[in-house]
Design a protein around this motif. Structure first.
Motif, PDB file in Angstrom:
ATOM      1  N   ALA A 199      27.044 -28.182  11.982  1.00  0.00           N
ATOM      2  CA  ALA A 199      27.058 -27.456  13.260  1.00  0.00           C
ATOM      3  C   ALA A 199      25.754 -26.681  13.454  1.00  0.00           C
ATOM      4  O   ALA A 199      25.190 -26.663  14.563  1.00  0.00           O
ATOM      5  CB  ALA A 199      28.253 -26.497  13.291  1.00  0.00           C
ATOM      6  N   GLY A 200      25.262 -26.070  12.388  1.00  0.00           N
ATOM      7  CA  GLY A 200      24.010 -25.306  12.473  1.00  0.00           C
ATOM      8  C   GLY A 200      22.837 -26.187  12.869  1.00  0.00           C
ATOM      9  O   GLY A 200      22.047 -25.841  13.762  1.00  0.00           O
ATOM     10  N   ILE A 201      22.748 -27.350  12.212  1.00  0.00           N
ATOM     11  CA  ILE A 201      21.659 -28.281  12.511  1.00  0.00           C
ATOM     12  C   ILE A 201      21.779 -28.765  13.960  1.00  0.00           C
ATOM     13  O   ILE A 201      20.799 -28.830  14.705  1.00  0.00           O
ATOM     14  CB  ILE A 201      21.677 -29.475  11.521  1.00  0.00           C
ATOM     15  N   ALA A 202      23.014 -29.097  14.356  1.00  0.00           N
ATOM     16  CA  ALA A 202      23.237 -29.618  15.716  1.00  0.00           C
ATOM     17  C   ALA A 202      22.848 -28.577  16.768  1.00  0.00           C
ATOM     18  O   ALA A 202      22.169 -28.905  17.754  1.00  0.00           O
ATOM     19  CB  ALA A 202      24.705 -30.020  15.889  1.00  0.00           C
ATOM     20  N   VAL A 203      23.273 -27.331  16.560  1.00  0.00           N
ATOM     21  CA  VAL A 203      22.967 -26.286  17.552  1.00  0.00           C
ATOM     22  C   VAL A 203      21.451 -26.036  17.607  1.00  0.00           C
ATOM     23  O   VAL A 203      20.880 -25.897  18.698  1.00  0.00           O
ATOM     24  CB  VAL A 203      23.741 -24.982  17.228  1.00  0.00           C
ATOM     25  N   ALA A 204      20.807 -26.029  16.430  1.00  0.00           N
ATOM     26  CA  ALA A 204      19.353 -25.815  16.401  1.00  0.00           C
ATOM     27  C   ALA A 204      18.630 -26.943  17.140  1.00  0.00           C
ATOM     28  O   ALA A 204      17.713 -26.702  17.941  1.00  0.00           O
ATOM     29  CB  ALA A 204      18.884 -25.733  14.950  1.00  0.00           C
ATOM     30  N   MET A 205      19.062 -28.184  16.891  1.00  0.00           N
ATOM     31  CA  MET A 205      18.426 -29.333  17.561  1.00  0.00           C
ATOM     32  C   MET A 205      18.652 -29.280  19.061  1.00  0.00           C
ATOM     33  O   MET A 205      17.748 -29.568  19.858  1.00  0.00           O
ATOM     34  CB  MET A 205      18.970 -30.651  16.983  1.00  0.00           C
ATOM     35  N   MET A 206      19.868 -28.908  19.473  1.00  0.00           N
ATOM     36  CA  MET A 206      20.163 -28.856  20.900  1.00  0.00           C
ATOM     37  C   MET A 206      19.407 -27.711  21.581  1.00  0.00           C
ATOM     38  O   MET A 206      18.958 -27.847  22.731  1.00  0.00           O
ATOM     39  CB  MET A 206      21.676 -28.716  21.132  1.00  0.00           C
TER      40      MET A 206
END
Lengths: 244, 251
Positions: free
Chosen positions: B24-31
């Protein structure tokens, strides 16, 4: 066979797994109050038999009944009468002991107050109060087995199915397990598997010896030490063709 | 009832594992990065077309592609979050534990699906909040935003269901992830060649995710698109249920 009034009855059960005939027309019965030990060398078919009794595996042929009710007729009712603890004692490693018991109670459809009462009862019965908040993934093998037993007994089943319950336990844990099984047996039937003769002699009052998927011996344990040992050795060394 | 109990259990387990949080952290950072890039491109392009009629607004040029980027990410995240759901549980004998605790095959599948879907929808809420915070400062087309959000949520559901089905059939979690990724990418790219050639109306086009996403991201909600996502989801879950229900026979 002596199936009259039996709590559990296996009638000519056969099962193939991975291209191998694991069970061949296995039949035996268990009465309430009996502790039946399934004895056999590795690969004899003990775990497969217990998985079929637990309703996890379907037989290719034959029937399994509890009080005359076939697992194929009503699997849900069947499962409500059985508590199963497999050899690996599967628990949810991310949950604490009391959370795991609570989740099991919820799955069994128990209400909040009933869950709370039964969890308290099982924690006390298996002396798990001290580890109630510990994560299941951090428990010792002995503690895991006790949690597995508590989980299996949460709904007060008529039949308890234990696959190699003494495996990997130290002498003290093994003794505690024997005491627990002795205290549980009067109200229900217990079937357990083992390849340890001493364990079976200590815990069970009946023994069924499986060899290469067939029942080779089915008798009450008369308490004569060493007699089972000689019978088991003779069966384990006999060729498959000697199966009944 | 058991489905809800299993969903609660699975959500609780997901919440205490590090992997979903890292994901989730990686996804939110990428988004967040994608959003900033889109916003920056929009702000640079805006002065070049002052008051031009037909120029793309904030919702068209930033929010639509942003939701599409999230779905591209979901093609990877959904298989990763669903791969353990049934394949891993089966290996650890916990699927049998659920069954002996009275859970039906359908209950297990629906419960694990709901838990994973809840995780991905929570992620979607966080992701969608980024353009929302600019809602007061820019002219956000609320209808188009809602249509895009709904299509993204439905598509996420379909990808989650595909992941659950792959996990039901695969013996290993890694194989389940690979299979779900292949199916998702396949549905995403199935009509790429046809689209490049200027076509896309045939059955190949109908099967493609893009065909059903593009109208909603433009603000057009069509019942055929909603039906497509619901059918893919229902079909994948039905296959998974059938597979789990026959565990006893297969051994």
């Amino acid at each position: 066979m002596a199936g009259e009034g039996a709590l559990l009855q296996l009638d000519r059960i056969s099962r193939r797994l991975g291209g191998r005939q694991v069970l061949r027309e296995v039949s035996f019965a268990l009465r309430r109050g009996e502790v039946l030990g399934l004895l056999g060398v590795n690969g004899a078919g003990k775990s497969t038999t217990l998985a079929i009794v637990a309703g996890v595996l379907a037989p290719d042929a034959g029937a399994v009944r509890i009080d005359g009710c076939d697992v194929a007729d009503d699997a849900r009712a069947w499962r409500s009468r059985i508590g199963w603890v497999p050899e690996s004692v599967p628990l949810w490693p991310e949950l604490s002991v009391s959370e795991a018991l609570d989740a099991t109670g919820r799955l069994r459809g128990m209400g909040r107050s009933a869950r709370r009462a039964t969890i308290e009862r099982e924690l006390a019965r298996f002396d798990l109060g001290g580890v109630a908040t510990r994560l299941c993934g951090l428990l010792s093998l002995g503690q895991r087995r006790r949690v597995g037993l508590a989980q299996a007994l949460l709904h007060e089943p008529d039949l308890l199915v234990l696959d190699e319950p003494g495996n990997g336990l130290d002498p003290l844990q093994a003794m505690q397990l024997r005491e627990a099984i002795a205290s549980l047996s009067p109200e229900r039937g217990i079937v357990l598997s083992s390849h340890d003769l001493a364990e079976v002699e200590a815990m069970c009052n009946r023994v069924v010896v499986l060899h290469e998927g067939s029942v080779r011996h089915d008798a009450r344990l008369d308490g004569e030490p060493g007699r089972l040992d000689a019978q088991f050795r003779a069966i384990a060394r006999s060729p498959a063709s000697a199966a009944a | 009832m058991t489905a809800i109990a299993i969903a609660r259990l699975d959500l609780k387990r997901l919440a205490v594992r590090p992997f979903p949080w890292v994901l989730a952290g990686i996804a939110v950072a990428m988004m967040a990065w994608q959003f900033l890039l889109g916003l920056s491109a929009f702000l640079h392009a805006e002065p070049a077309v002052p008051g031009a009629t037909g120029a793309l607004g904030f919702t068209d040029s930033v929010v639509g592609p942003y939701f599409l980027n999230f779905l591209q990410l979901c093609l990877v995240i959904a298989p990763l979050i669903t791969m353990q759901a049934l394949a891993g549980e089966r290996r650890a004998q916990r699927l049998a534990l659920l069954e002996t605790a009275g859970a039906s095959g359908a209950g297990i599948v629906v419960g694990t699906f709901l838990a994973r879907l809840a995780f991905l929808w929570l992620l979607l809420i966080v992701v969608a909040s980024m353009p929302l915070v600019l809602g007061g400062a820019t002219q956000l087309d609320w209808g188009q935003f809602a249509a895009g959000l709904m299509a993204t949520a439905l598509c996420t559901g379909a990808l989650t269901a595909i992941g659950i089905a792959a996990s039901a059939f695969a013996p290993e979690p890694a194989l389940a992830a690979a299979a779900a990724l292949l199916i998702g990418e396949g549905l995403s790219l199935i009509d790429a060649g046809v689209r490049l050639a200027g076509g896309g109306d045939g059955w190949l086009g109908y099967l493609a995710l893009h065909t059903h996403l593009a109208p909603a991201l433009r603000g057009l909600v069509r019942s055929q698109d909603l039906v497509y996502f619901l059918v893919v989801t229902a079909l994948a879950l039905a296959l998974a249920m059938r597979r789990v229900a026959t565990e006893r026979e297969r051994g």
